[in-house]
Enzyme design. Structure first.
Site, mmCIF file in Angstrom:
data_model
loop_
_atom_site.group_PDB
_atom_site.id
_atom_site.type_symbol
_atom_site.label_atom_id
_atom_site.label_comp_id
_atom_site.label_asym_id
_atom_site.label_seq_id
_atom_site.Cartn_x
_atom_site.Cartn_y
_atom_site.Cartn_z
ATOM 1 N N ARG A 1 0.817 -1.235 0.000
ATOM 2 C CA ARG A 1 0.000 0.000 0.000
ATOM 3 C C ARG A 1 0.843 1.274 0.000
ATOM 4 N NH1 ARG A 1 -3.296 -2.840 3.772
ATOM 5 N NH2 ARG A 1 -4.978 -3.885 2.655
ATOM 6 N N LYS B 1 2.135 11.129 -11.773
ATOM 7 C CA LYS B 1 1.176 10.270 -12.487
ATOM 8 C C LYS B 1 1.880 8.947 -12.771
ATOM 9 C CE LYS B 1 -2.097 13.240 -14.942
ATOM 10 N NZ LYS B 1 -2.618 13.661 -16.271
ATOM 11 N N GLU C 1 7.358 16.780 -26.099
ATOM 12 C CA GLU C 1 6.850 17.238 -24.796
ATOM 13 C C GLU C 1 7.549 18.542 -24.367
ATOM 14 O OE1 GLU C 1 4.222 15.697 -23.472
ATOM 15 O OE2 GLU C 1 4.468 13.516 -23.415
ATOM 16 N N LYS D 1 6.479 22.273 -15.587
ATOM 17 C CA LYS D 1 5.581 21.194 -15.128
ATOM 18 C C LYS D 1 5.342 21.291 -13.631
ATOM 19 C CE LYS D 1 4.176 16.465 -15.302
ATOM 20 N NZ LYS D 1 4.200 15.182 -15.973
ATOM 21 N N GLU E 1 -5.188 17.046 -10.909
ATOM 22 C CA GLU E 1 -5.880 17.348 -12.168
ATOM 23 C C GLU E 1 -7.374 17.605 -11.984
ATOM 24 O OE1 GLU E 1 -4.304 15.232 -15.718
ATOM 25 O OE2 GLU E 1 -6.379 15.137 -16.375
ATOM 26 N N ARG F 1 -4.166 21.349 -14.432
ATOM 27 C CA ARG F 1 -3.213 20.304 -14.851
ATOM 28 C C ARG F 1 -3.604 19.696 -16.194
ATOM 29 N NH1 ARG F 1 0.111 15.662 -11.482
ATOM 30 N NH2 ARG F 1 1.135 14.862 -13.337
ATOM 31 N N ASN G 1 -2.100 18.074 -20.878
ATOM 32 C CA ASN G 1 -2.620 17.062 -21.790
ATOM 33 C C ASN G 1 -2.765 17.595 -23.220
ATOM 34 O OD1 ASN G 1 -4.861 14.425 -21.606
ATOM 35 N ND2 ASN G 1 -3.192 14.592 -20.141
ATOM 36 N N HIS H 1 -2.788 15.313 -26.254
ATOM 37 C CA HIS H 1 -2.860 13.927 -25.795
ATOM 38 C C HIS H 1 -4.197 13.237 -26.078
ATOM 39 C CE1 HIS H 1 0.891 15.000 -23.897
ATOM 40 N NE2 HIS H 1 1.037 13.782 -23.408
ATOM 41 N N HIS I 1 -3.121 9.873 -27.469
ATOM 42 C CA HIS I 1 -3.407 8.617 -26.766
ATOM 43 C C HIS I 1 -4.303 7.700 -27.605
ATOM 44 C CE1 HIS I 1 -2.441 9.979 -22.354
ATOM 45 N NE2 HIS I 1 -1.375 9.692 -23.050
ATOM 46 N N HIS J 1 4.998 7.244 -27.715
ATOM 47 C CA HIS J 1 4.152 8.272 -27.104
ATOM 48 C C HIS J 1 4.439 9.674 -27.662
ATOM 49 C CE1 HIS J 1 1.796 10.308 -23.999
ATOM 50 N NE2 HIS J 1 2.849 11.085 -23.773
HETATM 51 N N1 LIG Z 1 3.657 10.053 -15.899
HETATM 52 C C1 LIG Z 1 3.650 11.073 -16.729
HETATM 53 O O1 LIG Z 1 3.401 12.228 -16.344
HETATM 54 C C2 LIG Z 1 4.008 10.854 -18.168
HETATM 55 C C3 LIG Z 1 4.333 11.952 -18.969
HETATM 56 C C4 LIG Z 1 4.688 11.712 -20.290
HETATM 57 C C5 LIG Z 1 4.746 10.414 -20.789
HETATM 58 N N2 LIG Z 1 4.449 9.384 -19.975
HETATM 59 C C6 LIG Z 1 4.574 8.000 -20.432
HETATM 60 O O2 LIG Z 1 5.941 7.762 -20.741
HETATM 61 C C7 LIG Z 1 6.018 6.701 -21.681
HETATM 62 C C8 LIG Z 1 7.005 7.044 -22.765
HETATM 63 O O3 LIG Z 1 8.279 7.220 -22.171
HETATM 64 P P1 LIG Z 1 9.603 7.263 -23.056
HETATM 65 O O4 LIG Z 1 9.364 8.084 -24.253
HETATM 66 O O5 LIG Z 1 10.695 7.595 -22.141
HETATM 67 O O6 LIG Z 1 9.699 5.771 -23.622
HETATM 68 P P2 LIG Z 1 10.445 4.451 -23.082
HETATM 69 O O7 LIG Z 1 10.466 4.373 -21.651
HETATM 70 O O8 LIG Z 1 9.811 3.343 -23.858
HETATM 71 O O9 LIG Z 1 11.933 4.659 -23.613
HETATM 72 C C9 LIG Z 1 12.135 4.787 -24.993
HETATM 73 C C10 LIG Z 1 13.201 3.790 -25.518
HETATM 74 O O10 LIG Z 1 14.493 4.293 -25.218
HETATM 75 C C11 LIG Z 1 15.269 3.301 -24.534
HETATM 76 N N3 LIG Z 1 16.150 4.024 -23.657
HETATM 77 C C12 LIG Z 1 15.796 4.700 -22.537
HETATM 78 N N4 LIG Z 1 16.833 5.400 -22.062
HETATM 79 C C13 LIG Z 1 17.877 5.144 -22.885
HETATM 80 C C14 LIG Z 1 19.213 5.611 -22.905
HETATM 81 N N5 LIG Z 1 19.668 6.516 -22.048
HETATM 82 N N6 LIG Z 1 20.041 5.125 -23.871
HETATM 83 C C15 LIG Z 1 19.562 4.247 -24.800
HETATM 84 N N7 LIG Z 1 18.293 3.808 -24.838
HETATM 85 C C16 LIG Z 1 17.461 4.260 -23.882
HETATM 86 C C17 LIG Z 1 14.258 2.413 -23.887
HETATM 87 O O11 LIG Z 1 14.766 1.148 -23.613
HETATM 88 C C18 LIG Z 1 13.140 2.404 -24.921
HETATM 89 O O12 LIG Z 1 13.453 1.470 -25.920
HETATM 90 C C19 LIG Z 1 4.609 6.489 -22.201
HETATM 91 O O13 LIG Z 1 4.080 5.328 -21.628
HETATM 92 C C20 LIG Z 1 3.858 7.700 -21.716
HETATM 93 O O14 LIG Z 1 2.492 7.436 -21.525
HETATM 94 C C21 LIG Z 1 4.082 9.587 -18.668
HETATM 95 O O1 LIG Z 2 1.460 15.084 -16.086
HETATM 96 C C1 LIG Z 2 0.419 15.298 -16.693
HETATM 97 O O2 LIG Z 2 -0.608 15.688 -16.138
HETATM 98 C C2 LIG Z 2 0.356 15.089 -18.155
HETATM 99 O O3 LIG Z 2 -0.711 15.143 -18.743
HETATM 100 C C3 LIG Z 2 1.643 14.830 -18.872
HETATM 101 C C4 LIG Z 2 1.491 14.007 -20.145
HETATM 102 O O4 LIG Z 2 2.587 14.328 -20.979
HETATM 103 C C5 LIG Z 2 1.550 12.510 -19.895
HETATM 104 O O5 LIG Z 2 1.576 11.827 -21.110
HETATM 105 C C6 LIG Z 2 0.507 11.925 -18.980
HETATM 106 O O6 LIG Z 2 0.825 10.601 -18.653
HETATM 107 C C7 LIG Z 2 -0.864 11.915 -19.574
HETATM 108 O O7 LIG Z 2 -1.745 11.713 -18.541
HETATM 109 P P1 LIG Z 2 -3.184 11.064 -18.695
HETATM 110 O O8 LIG Z 2 -3.832 11.401 -17.397
HETATM 111 O O9 LIG Z 2 -3.854 11.699 -19.886
HETATM 112 O O10 LIG Z 2 -2.979 9.613 -18.888
HETATM 113 ZN ZN LIG Z 3 2.740 12.900 -22.628
#
Ligand SMILES: NC(=O)c1ccc[n+]([C@@H]2O[C@H](COP(=O)([O-])OP(=O)(O)OC[C@H]3O[C@@H](n4cnc5c(N)ncnc54)[C@H](O)[C@@H]3O)[C@@H](O)[C@H]2O)c1
Ligand SMILES: O=C(O)C(=O)C[C@@H](O)[C@H](O)[C@H](O)COP(=O)(O)O
Ligand SMILES: [Zn+2]
Length: 372
Positions: free
Chosen positions: A125, A147, A189, A230, A240, A244, A248, A251, A255, A270
């Site tokens: 938890r 998130k 982004e 951010k 959100e 916030r 998006n 997105h 998405h 993404h």
């Molecule tokens: N939580 C949030 O607020 C938020 C915000 C934006 C995106 N996201 C999420 O993030 C994800 C996308 O993340 P991403 O674009 O980092 O993709 P990812 O994590 O898939 O990484 C992209 C690729 O790069 C490789 N890689 C990573 N670091 C490396 C490095 N230093 N050197 C060589 N290769 C490397 C990975 O193995 C992968 O193949 C999506 O699922 C998206 O929904 C979340």
């Molecule tokens: O942090 C946030 O809030 C964002 O919307 C950042 C986005 O870049 C990111 O992809 C986020 O994961 C999207 O959120 P979601 O709530 O639409 O899934």
């Molecule tokens: Zn995003």
């Protein structure tokens, strides 16, 4: 804790406050910084691309501080952000006897950060976690703000939790090994922050993006400025309920495209979905008479200059039908009372939350885009 110069961006969230550290070479001192959070054991979560590059340096740095370290390594790519991926990480944490006072360390891109953060939120938890983001996207966006989650066959990030990290260590030198395609995706982004509410930053991006890619001082500046932007939004609306949603921008469309391409990173990642989504959001705004068409053209021109896709026709394997797109968009988390809420723009740096957009308008716009 000697380390090269770095930038600190605070995230003042009361009892969930933390710092984002941005700079080249920070991984060397990561162990000492993480140890200062007073854990006994850590579970590093990483993927098969990042682990072989950086997990042993991070492990050594943690062990040098007397921390017990276990490592779980998952397949790379969006498909890992799944129920199966979650089960693997949770079970690995439990097998390693990670306690509530211990720490999960997400070493990877946004896929690993979102997944490891969600596992940390639910195991026992709630276990604390640290983000060590290794992609441009994760350094400027996903490691900040709490998130966490996984994808469902019904849509992106539909199962998750808000769980803030205890620390973010963004070593910008790690991006030197990132493939160009992933640099470009993360850059979408970065540009997004300018498009939301900072026209000057967008102009800075237009002038300086090559330096960001090349790893000059512009890279650290872009990461730090994105994190400041951010953090400011997250601090005023952590969960959100209002502003916030601006983060998006792009997105709702992006998405939907990720779902339609079955979270297959060989087709669309993404950031590429976001790039197409940003261009669509500006063209949609222009088509509704809200935004000067010249601004929509400028957005598209910049994304194209960087090498990002901007059109539905650029989705490898196709973007599906208008009905499939609308169906995917209907699962957007911003939907209220069954109605879509868009993030639209009156111009570059002038985005706003737009409820009440008629479904017919969306259908008309997408039909035109698919036929274009
Ligand atoms: N939580 C949030 O607020 C938020 C915000 C934006 C995106 N996201 C999420 O993030 C994800 C996308 O993340 P991403 O674009 O980092 O993709 P990812 O994590 O898939 O990484 C992209 C690729 O790069 C490789 N890689 C990573 N670091 C490396 C490095 N230093 N050197 C060589 N290769 C490397 C990975 O193995 C992968 O193949 C999506 O699922 C998206 O929904 C979340
Ligand atoms: O942090 C946030 O809030 C964002 O919307 C950042 C986005 O870049 C990111 O992809 C986020 O994961 C999207 O959120 P979601 O709530 O639409 O899934
Ligand atoms: Zn995003």
């Amino acid at each position: 804790m000697d380390s090269p110069s770095f930038i600190t961006v605070p995230v003042p969230l009361g009892d969930r406050a933390y710092e984002i550290l941005v700079g080249r070479g920070l991984i060397e001192s990561a162990g000492a910084r993480i140890a200062s959070l007073s854990a006994r054991a850590t579970a590093i979560v990483t993927d098969e691309h990042v682990g072989p590059l950086y997990a042993s340096a991070l492990t050594a740095s943690l062990e040098a501080q007397g921390l017990r370290v276990s490592v779980v390594t998952l397949p790379p790519g969006e498909a890992t952000k799944s129920y199966a991926g979650l089960e693997r990480v949770c079970d690995a944490m439990l097998a390693a006897r990670i306690e509530r006072g211990d720490l999960v360390v997400a070493l990877g891109g946004g896929v690993i950060g979102d997944l490891a953060g969600f596992a940390a939120a639910v195991v026992r938890r709630g276990v604390r976690f640290v983000q060590v983001p290794t992609t441009l996207l994760s350094q400027v966006d996903s490691s900040v703000g709490g998130k966490t989650g996984i994808n469902s066959r019904h849509g992106k990030n539909l199962v998750g939790a808000f769980h803030q990290p205890s620390l973010v260590i963004a070593d910008t030198a790690l991006l030197d090994t990132l493939p160009l395609r992933e640099m470009r995706a993360g850059y979408a982004e970065v540009a997004k922050y300018g498009l939301i509410d900072d026209a000057r930053f967008f102009a800075w991006c237009e002038a300086n993006w090559q330096g960001v890619f090349a790893g000059g001082p512009e890279r650290d500046e872009a990461v730090a400025q994105s994190c400041r932007a951010k953090a400011a939004v997250v601090v005023r609306d952590e969960h959100e309920n209002g502003d916030r949603a601006l983060l998006n921008l792009g997105h709702t469309f992006g998405h939907a495209l990720e779902k339609i391409t079955a979270y297959d990173s060989t087709r669309l990642v993404h950031g590429e979905g976001v790039a197409i989504g940003l261009a669509l959001a500006f063209r949609f705004s222009a088509s509704l008479g809200l935004c000067p068409p010249a601004d929509a053209e400028r957005v598209e021109a910049h994304l194209k200059a960087v090498g990002l896709p901007t059109r539905l026709s650029q989705v490898p394997g196709g973007c599906g039908t208008v009905d499939a797109l609308l169906d995917a968009m209907a699962q957007d988390k911003k939907v209220k009372g069954g109605a879509l809420i868009f993030i639209l723009a009156r111009g570059i740096g002038q985005s706003f939350i737009a409820p009440g957009i008629a479904a017919d308008e969306v259908r008309r716009f997408l039909t035109g885009e698919i036929d274009a």
